[in-house]
Design a protein around this motif. Structure first.
Motif, mmCIF file in Angstrom:
data_model
loop_
_atom_site.group_PDB
_atom_site.id
_atom_site.type_symbol
_atom_site.label_atom_id
_atom_site.label_comp_id
_atom_site.label_asym_id
_atom_site.label_seq_id
_atom_site.Cartn_x
_atom_site.Cartn_y
_atom_site.Cartn_z
ATOM 1 N N ASP A 209 47.541 44.666 44.536
ATOM 2 C CA ASP A 209 46.822 43.913 45.569
ATOM 3 C C ASP A 209 47.253 42.448 45.437
ATOM 4 O O ASP A 209 47.035 41.827 44.395
ATOM 5 C CB ASP A 209 45.315 44.044 45.360
ATOM 6 C CG ASP A 209 44.529 43.352 46.467
ATOM 7 O OD1 ASP A 209 43.994 44.054 47.322
ATOM 8 O OD2 ASP A 209 44.469 42.098 46.468
ATOM 9 N N TYR A 211 46.339 39.506 46.832
ATOM 10 C CA TYR A 211 45.334 38.439 46.695
ATOM 11 C C TYR A 211 44.629 38.512 45.333
ATOM 12 O O TYR A 211 44.469 37.501 44.646
ATOM 13 C CB TYR A 211 44.306 38.510 47.834
ATOM 14 C CG TYR A 211 43.273 37.416 47.716
ATOM 15 C CD1 TYR A 211 43.614 36.081 47.990
ATOM 16 C CD2 TYR A 211 41.976 37.696 47.291
ATOM 17 C CE1 TYR A 211 42.674 35.061 47.840
ATOM 18 C CE2 TYR A 211 41.038 36.679 47.144
ATOM 19 C CZ TYR A 211 41.389 35.367 47.427
ATOM 20 O OH TYR A 211 40.461 34.365 47.278
ATOM 21 N N SER A 214 46.864 37.161 42.791
ATOM 22 C CA SER A 214 47.051 35.704 42.851
ATOM 23 C C SER A 214 45.855 34.962 42.256
ATOM 24 O O SER A 214 46.031 33.980 41.527
ATOM 25 C CB SER A 214 47.358 35.237 44.278
ATOM 26 O OG SER A 214 46.178 35.251 45.065
ATOM 27 N N VAL A 331 36.964 38.233 44.391
ATOM 28 C CA VAL A 331 37.685 38.938 45.464
ATOM 29 C C VAL A 331 36.680 39.442 46.505
ATOM 30 O O VAL A 331 35.652 40.024 46.173
ATOM 31 C CB VAL A 331 38.562 40.087 44.889
ATOM 32 C CG1 VAL A 331 37.731 41.238 44.336
ATOM 33 C CG2 VAL A 331 39.537 40.597 45.942
#
Ligand code: DUR
Length: 345
Positions: A209, A211, A214, A331
């Motif tokens: 994933d 995002y 990150s 998230v």
């Protein structure tokens, strides 16, 4: 009293507890940190607050030794689950937690790994933001090798033992020498059974994933400094030994060239471990319901053969745990839809 399970297709007990993890709806948060050992689960759980003021952390140990701890991190409900080792255990953790949580989930694996090449070095935190590949030992290679050895004509037919890939793989010759072409033995036309067969299969990459990875990188850099965080591809192997390129005299593993072949094919490969691929693979197959990535502490350096002092591990587990919990808490997750809630009821 022994629990009674119903539904052989997806067994749960009378209270709705899953077969291996032993948890039920309400006990597990949609944001899960998967760790390899019980002591790491307990250590990282010291970073959690109780689920509600004045209460204790929720803890459950299943008959199979899976520990689940649920509380809050920075106010957000999270669970820590000890997954043990290997892809089959990751399968239990992902599927059985999916069954007891409504809405979208996020799962981060915090594990240990071997660093395969620079810049990854001992004690670094390696984030699998480039995804994961699987490295599996293919037993058929040895089955076909046996068959070949019982059919000397097959080797003769393609010019002796070297063209079947076995000796080309750095193997010692079996000492039998080329068999004489005897017209009375069953003659196998064409290449030997082994042609094209490799002792290890390496999968296509599955993505992380982006995002989640990150914000995990950002959180890890904030904890240990950017110089100690490496991003790249991880390889999950089905053995700590053979399919991670560890060699020894006891088994014919045909793996001398494996590490070199992996780093050549994947210049961004940083780590070898045993779980992340399966987590990312299941997330990819979860119909959008699971976001996943992985971070690991480089415990072994495969290019120098150094192994980290074990006394240094807890501080790194806490650093990685802090980063992973921060990413999990940060998230965004989709709530369960009315349809999903109706299906669960
Ligand atoms: N691990 C490896 N290889 C290493 C170091 C750590 O697989 O070189 C991870 C994955 C697995 C466990 O869960 O630790 C095996 O010791």
């Amino acid at each position: 009293l022994k629990p009674i399970y119903r539904d052989a297709n997806f067994p749960t007990d009378a209270q709705g507890r899953t077969y291996h993890l032993g948890t039920r709806e309400g006990e597990v948060a949609p944001r899960i940190l998967s760790v390899g050992t019980v002591t790491r689960a307990q250590l990282v759980a010291t970073l959690l607050q109780p689920p509600a003021p004045g209460r204790q952390l929720f803890q459950r140990v299943s008959s199979r030794g899976f520990h689940t701890i649920t509380g809050r991190f920075e106010g957000v409900p999270v669970s820590i689950v000890s997954t043990h080792m290997g892809m089959p255990n990751m399968d239990f953790v992902v599927r059985e937690n999916r069954a007891v949580v409504r809405g979208q989930m996020a799962i981060v694996r915090l594990g240990t790994c071997g660093a395969v090449q620079h810049p990854a070095k001992l004690g670094d935190l390696l984030v699998a933001s480039h995804g994961s590949i699987a490295v599996r030992r293919d037993a058929d290679y040895w089955s076909l090798l046996e068959r070949d050895e019982h059919q000397p004509s097959a080797r003769t037919a393609n010019g002796g033992g070297s063209s079947n890939g076995h000796t080309a793989n750095g193997h010692a010759a079996n000492g039998h020498g080329p068999a004489p072409a005897a017209p009375d033995v069953c003659f196998v036309e064409g290449p030997s059974a082994l042609a094209g067969r490799r002792p290890y299969s390496v999968s296509l990459p599955v993505r992380s994933d982006p995002y989640l990875a990150s914000i995990l990188v950002e959180a890890a850099a904030a904890v240990v400094g950017p110089g100690r965080v490496v991003q790249g591809l991880t390889a999950s192997a089905d053995s700590f030994y053979s399919s991670q390129g560890r060699t020894g005299p006891e088994f014919d593993d045909a793996n001398e060239g494996l590490l070199g072949a992996l780093t050549k094919a994947h210049p961004d490969l940083m780590s070898l471990e045993m779980e992340t691929f399966h987590l990312m693979d299941l997330a990819r197959c979860s119909k959008g319901s699971i976001r996943a990535t992985g971070i690991c502490v480089a415990l072994a350096e495969r290019y120098s053969n150094e192994f980290m002092e074990y006394s240094k591990l807890p501080a790194l587990e806490l650093a990685g745990g802090t980063a992973a919990l921060r990413a999990l808490a940060g998230v965004p997750l989709r709530e369960a839809t009315g349809e999903e809630l109706a299906a669960a009821a």
